[in-house]
Write a protein that holds these residues in place. Structure first.
Motif, PDB file in Angstrom:
ATOM      1  N   SER A 159       0.839  -1.201   0.000  1.00  0.00           N
ATOM      2  CA  SER A 159       0.000   0.000   0.000  1.00  0.00           C
ATOM      3  C   SER A 159       0.875   1.251   0.000  1.00  0.00           C
ATOM      4  O   SER A 159       2.086   1.180   0.239  1.00  0.00           O
ATOM      5  CB  SER A 159      -0.883  -0.001   1.238  1.00  0.00           C
ATOM      6  OG  SER A 159      -0.077   0.203   2.373  1.00  0.00           O
ATOM      7  N   GLY A 161       1.108   3.717   2.094  1.00  0.00           N
ATOM      8  CA  GLY A 161       1.760   3.982   3.370  1.00  0.00           C
ATOM      9  C   GLY A 161       2.978   3.091   3.576  1.00  0.00           C
ATOM     10  O   GLY A 161       4.031   3.538   4.053  1.00  0.00           O
ATOM     11  N   MET A 162       2.838   1.819   3.198  1.00  0.00           N
ATOM     12  CA  MET A 162       3.973   0.893   3.350  1.00  0.00           C
ATOM     13  C   MET A 162       5.111   1.283   2.425  1.00  0.00           C
ATOM     14  O   MET A 162       6.283   1.230   2.789  1.00  0.00           O
ATOM     15  CB  MET A 162       3.528  -0.529   3.039  1.00  0.00           C
ATOM     16  CG  MET A 162       2.482  -1.041   3.996  1.00  0.00           C
ATOM     17  SD  MET A 162       1.872  -2.630   3.444  1.00  0.00           S
ATOM     18  CE  MET A 162       2.916  -3.712   4.392  1.00  0.00           C
ATOM     19  N   ARG A 165       7.050   4.038   3.843  1.00  0.00           N
ATOM     20  CA  ARG A 165       7.951   3.538   4.883  1.00  0.00           C
ATOM     21  C   ARG A 165       9.190   2.904   4.262  1.00  0.00           C
ATOM     22  O   ARG A 165      10.312   3.100   4.731  1.00  0.00           O
ATOM     23  CB  ARG A 165       7.241   2.502   5.763  1.00  0.00           C
ATOM     24  CG  ARG A 165       6.307   3.140   6.759  1.00  0.00           C
ATOM     25  CD  ARG A 165       5.489   2.114   7.511  1.00  0.00           C
ATOM     26  NE  ARG A 165       4.431   2.787   8.223  1.00  0.00           N
ATOM     27  CZ  ARG A 165       4.531   3.191   9.476  1.00  0.00           C
ATOM     28  NH1 ARG A 165       5.615   2.953  10.169  1.00  0.00           N
ATOM     29  NH2 ARG A 165       3.531   3.826  10.050  1.00  0.00           N
TER      30      ARG A 165
END
Lengths: 557, 335
Positions: A159, A161-162, A165
């Motif tokens: 995703s 967000g991942m 990161r």
């Protein structure tokens, strides 16, 4: 965890009189600022302000056609004078980069592991196994709980967000001294945005990083940076500690920016009287949505895009649908417009059912329901003149004589605050704000009773957004329009809407008058959404405390 | 969610599709030949010029079922086609399958060496277009593909023969199957195809260089070559697989002309002879063969593509990313 601000920290990166131009066009003019060791500095500005160009100059990623002047000092060297060969060892090792759009920042045909080894190699470890260990450690450090699985994954399997990161992990892996983060969260949902910003803040103190944060969001800069540089049209408007710039802006532009940021001005547009009556309605509602569900079949499983949602909306009012991506807000808007059919439940507009009608009956209904799209850069046909664009709905519905149609076009274009000589232009010759006004004018020519506004300002700068919102309020006042406002931006919703439905994964979490929901949210998810808004007010109060010039960071888990 | 079983299912479906397409191509050719007034084989047999006696004709009519309705003839032909029996040549009285098999190797050698030439030239051009400094004529080089695209293969062939056979004597057109003659025929045939591949490849490389992941990779301090190989060339080369599949069709068609220019025997000369002597079973066989090659090559391209592009391996693209961190922070809720 928070270090007191001390003036004695050495400058790590010093930009002096930086100018950048392409051909004859100057995009950055005489910019100067200094980033101290271990500090965070935000470059704030709207599109075209030159903030990304400065970031590229620092990273040595300017295209070859760029002409530069001035100095970027880093470790006693002028980065602008270094050849690519000399600059290359600094990239990654000394200066890391976190990009804007995580979905496009990784090569789609390589695994995360392949990308990570590129960074890990800069650590000069012995062998791939040692690199792998370092990679797994870093992936865990950035909050990815299954590093082995992430390592094997391809970018499209993760995703947004991942991915962000991962990208932060790739940037910090070679232990650089500076991280340049270019709008690192603007492509992410608000709750993910907060987590990513928390992560950056945490890594900054644990790894002793300096951060050059590029952002358009004044509140975010105030919350996350020690000092800010405000840019406009390539020139620095003001520089200073973020608390000072935020509380006592010295330039006109910063004051305007502050005035136009929705989260700082929740009550700018709606009068006290209107706010007091927000939840009340008289007579039958204009829109009534009753237990509507829409299920999509994806082959393997069913996705309940909209799951038993009900709301109603009085004529002349504004209702907002808010939620993160996948919340079902856009599907709901499409159902309301009759562009899609619900699997169960009913929607009525002005007492008439939307679904189960003939095509021509639906067409008649749509005259009263017009849509304004999210992105004015793609919703206008670039080969048409503005006049034809605005007149098209009248032509399609064969309304009045040619002269009457032209009159209506002029009426609509002046109603949205555009001058009539724009009618002869094509979209390419218009700014983003002008384009969105044209799109609104097009929706108005049929004199509808209601507009569905799908993220109408999310592609626009805040100062332009404020102008559009102002125009929408004036139109509502003048024509008694009803608005359904679809947005992920909670601060904006608070400014424009009377009532709001908070959606998540297709379900209704909470709904009611805007002030009530924002001041006394009943549901944990609503509270989480509200807490994720860059906390301008918290920043203000923290800044007011003596001894801490650095604004307090929101505590992380 | 099981990628492997997804892929096998996909492969089986594509294979079945391909078989249907080949059978349809055969049927279609058959019907086109038979739509012409009268039945072509009988017409040809009855033409006194061709000198068939009634005794010759009878077994031929019985073999093809020419006295039966067209659909029944088609059924007879199709059921033979499926087991590899392509009929008997009317001219030489030999099995068509044998004729095709003996002509095929020469054409295949030409087409495959032309493909090799096309790929080598295209990749060299594409590499140079990105890595040659502008002052060494990068701009000129980028014009090359478009320029050579506008020259037909047979003109290139005639030029090559004129210069290298007649002027320099590097090969003799009297021995067309020699290594040198084959190499020049392959160059003549491969150049226009290389231009097509190079154009697409260069456009893709330019596109990749503008992608955000390219500059992000640069910010990780990669060398020029690593950047080119991993972040520019690799994603750019995927569409080339499709290009190759399409080029094979073009190479087969082009090889017929090139064969006649360079005086080679092969499928080209076979089909030429068949057309001029109205040898319908041979025409039917060659057209069906061409269709079959095209379908099979495209099938291979489709089956290879998911192996090269990981995005095509997952069926629910983007819909189901690995579970992200829980949206509601339990601690935030507890507060």
């Amino acid at each position: 965890m928070n270090m007191p601000y001390t003036i004695d920290l050495p400058d790590l990166l010093h930009v002096e009189g930086l100018s950048v131009s392409y051909g004859g066009e100057t995009v950055v003019q005489n910019a100067s600022f200094a980033l101290k060791k271990g500090q965070a500095l935000a470059l704030i500005g709207e599109s075209g302000s030159g903030k990304s160009t400065i970031a590229k100059a620092v990273l040595g990623l300017l295209p070859e056609t760029a002409r530069t002047a001035g100095r970027i000092s880093f470790k006693d060297r002028n980065l602008l004078e270094l050849s690519d060969r000399v600059f290359r060892p600094l990239r990654g090792r000394s200066i890391g980069f976190v990009p804007q759009d995580p979905q496009n920042a990784l090569n789609p045909v390589r695994t995360i592991g392949a990308h990570a080894h590129e960074s890990a190699r800069l650590l000069d470890l012995s062998g791939r196994t040692a690199e792998r260990t370092a990679i797994f450690e870093t992936l865990e450090l950035v909050g990815l709980s299954e590093p082995e699985r992430i390592y094997r994954s391809y970018p499209h399997e993760l995703s947004g967000g991942m991915l962000q990161r991962v990208l932060i992990g790739l940037a910090v892996l070679p232990r650089p001294e500076v991280i340049v983060a270019d709008e690192p969260t603007s492509a992410l949902d608000v709750t993910i945005q907060k987590r990513i910003l928390d992560l950056l803040s945490r890594l900054r103190s644990s790894l002793d990083l300096s951060l050059l944060l590029i952002t358009h969001d004044l509140a975010l800069a105030a919350e996350r940076a020690d000092s800010v540089v405000v840019l406009k049209g390539g020139e620095v408007q003001e520089t200073g500690p973020s608390s000072r710039v935020f509380l006592k802006p010295s330039s006109d532009y910063t004051r305007k920016l502050q005035n136009d940021v929705p989260s700082l001005n929740p009550f700018r547009f709606r009068t006290a009287e209107r706010r007091a009556n927000a939840g009340e309605g008289t007579g039958d509602p204009f829109i009534r949505v009753q237990s509507v569900s829409r299920i999509f079949d994806t082959g393997d499983r069913q996705v309940r895009a909209v799951d038993d949602v009900s709301f109603s909306l009085q004529s002349g009012r504004t209702h907002a649908l808010v939620g993160e991506s996948g919340s079902g807000k856009t599907t709901l808007a499409r159902l309301l417009l009759g562009l899609d059919t619900p699997d169960s439940g009913a929607i009525t507009v002005n007492g008439q059912r939307v679904h189960g009608r003939s095509t021509s009956a639906l067409r008649d209904l749509r005259r009263d329901l017009q849509l304004v799209y999210q992105n004015p850069f793609t919703s206008l046909d670039p080969t048409w003149k503005v006049k034809s664009i605005v007149r098209e709905p009248l032509d399609r519905y064969a309304i009045g004589s040619r002269q009457e149609r032209d009159e209506r076009v002029h009426e609509a274009i002046s109603a949205v605050g555009l001058s009539e000589d724009l009618l002869r232009r094509r979209p390419a010759a218009l700014s983003g704000g002008q384009r969105q006004r044209v799109a609104i004018a097009r929706a108005l020519t049929l004199r509808p009773k209601m507009l569905v506004l799908d993220e109408p300002t999310s592609a626009l700068d805040v100062t332009v957004q404020a102008g559009i919102v102002e125009a929408l309020f004036a139109l509502q006042e003048r024509f008694g329009l009803t608005y359904l406002f679809v947005s992920h931006d909670l601060s904006l919703v608070r400014q424009v809407a009377d009532t709001v439905s908070v959606l998540r994964h297709g379900r209704l979490i909470e709904q009611g008058p805007v002030d009530q929901i924002f001041e006394n949210p009943a549901e944990p998810y609503t509270r989480l959404l509200l807490e994720s808004i860059p906390a301008a007010n918290a920043a203000q109060s923290a800044a007011a405390q003596p001894g801490y010039a650095r604004l307090s960071l929101v505590k992380t888990a | 969610m099981n990628h492997r079983s997804n892929y096998i299912g996909y492969a089986i479906a594509r294979l079945a599709q391909s078989i249907v397409v080949i059978a349809l191509a055969y049927t279609f050719t058959f019907l086109i030949i038979n739509v012409l007034p009268g039945d072509p084989i009988t017409n040809m047999l009855l033409d006194p010029e061709n000198g068939f006696s009634p005794a010759d004709i009878e077994p031929i009519i019985a073999y093809y079922g020419l006295d039966k309705p067209v659909l029944e003839q088609l059924w007879i032909a199709l059921s033979r086609f499926v087991v590899g029996d392509l009929g008997i040549s009317l001219r030489s009285n030999l099995p068509v399958s044998g004729l095709v098999l003996s002509a095929l190797p020469s054409t295949l050698v030409l087409a495959l060496s032309a493909l090799a030439v096309a790929l080598v030239v295209a990749f060299l051009l594409a590499f140079a277009s990105q890595n040659l400094p502008p002052r060494y004529g990068q701009g000129l080089l980028r014009l090359l593909p478009a320029a050579s695209l506008s020259v037909p293969a047979f003109i290139i062939g005639i030029f090559l023969i004129q210069i290298f056979a007649f002027q320099f004597g590097l090969f003799r057109i009297t021995s067309p199957n020699s290594f040198a003659a084959t190499a020049f025929a392959a160059i003549a045939l491969g150049i226009p195809v290389s231009a097509q591949i190079a154009e697409v490849l260069i456009a893709n490389l330019d596109h990749e260089a503008r992608q955000e992941y390219f500059s992000v990779a640069r910010s990780r301090g990669l060398s020029r070559f690593e950047l080119f190989a991993h972040h520019q060339f690799r994603p750019s080369s995927l569409p080339v697989v499709t290009m190759i599949a399409l080029a094979i069709g073009e190479l087969l068609g082009g090889s017929l002309i090139t064969e006649s220019i360079f005086g080679r025997t092969g499928i080209g000369s076979l089909v030429q002879g068949a057309v001029s002597s109205q040898d319908y079973p041979v025409i039917q066989a060659v057209v069906s063969l061409a269709a079959a090659v095209f379908v099979i090559v495209n099938l291979i391209a489709d089956l290879v593509y998911p192996l090269l592009d990981p995005r095509l391996r997952t069926r629910n693209r983007g819909r189901e990313p690995l579970a992200d961190e829980p949206l509601v922070d339990t601690e935030a809720v507890a507060k």
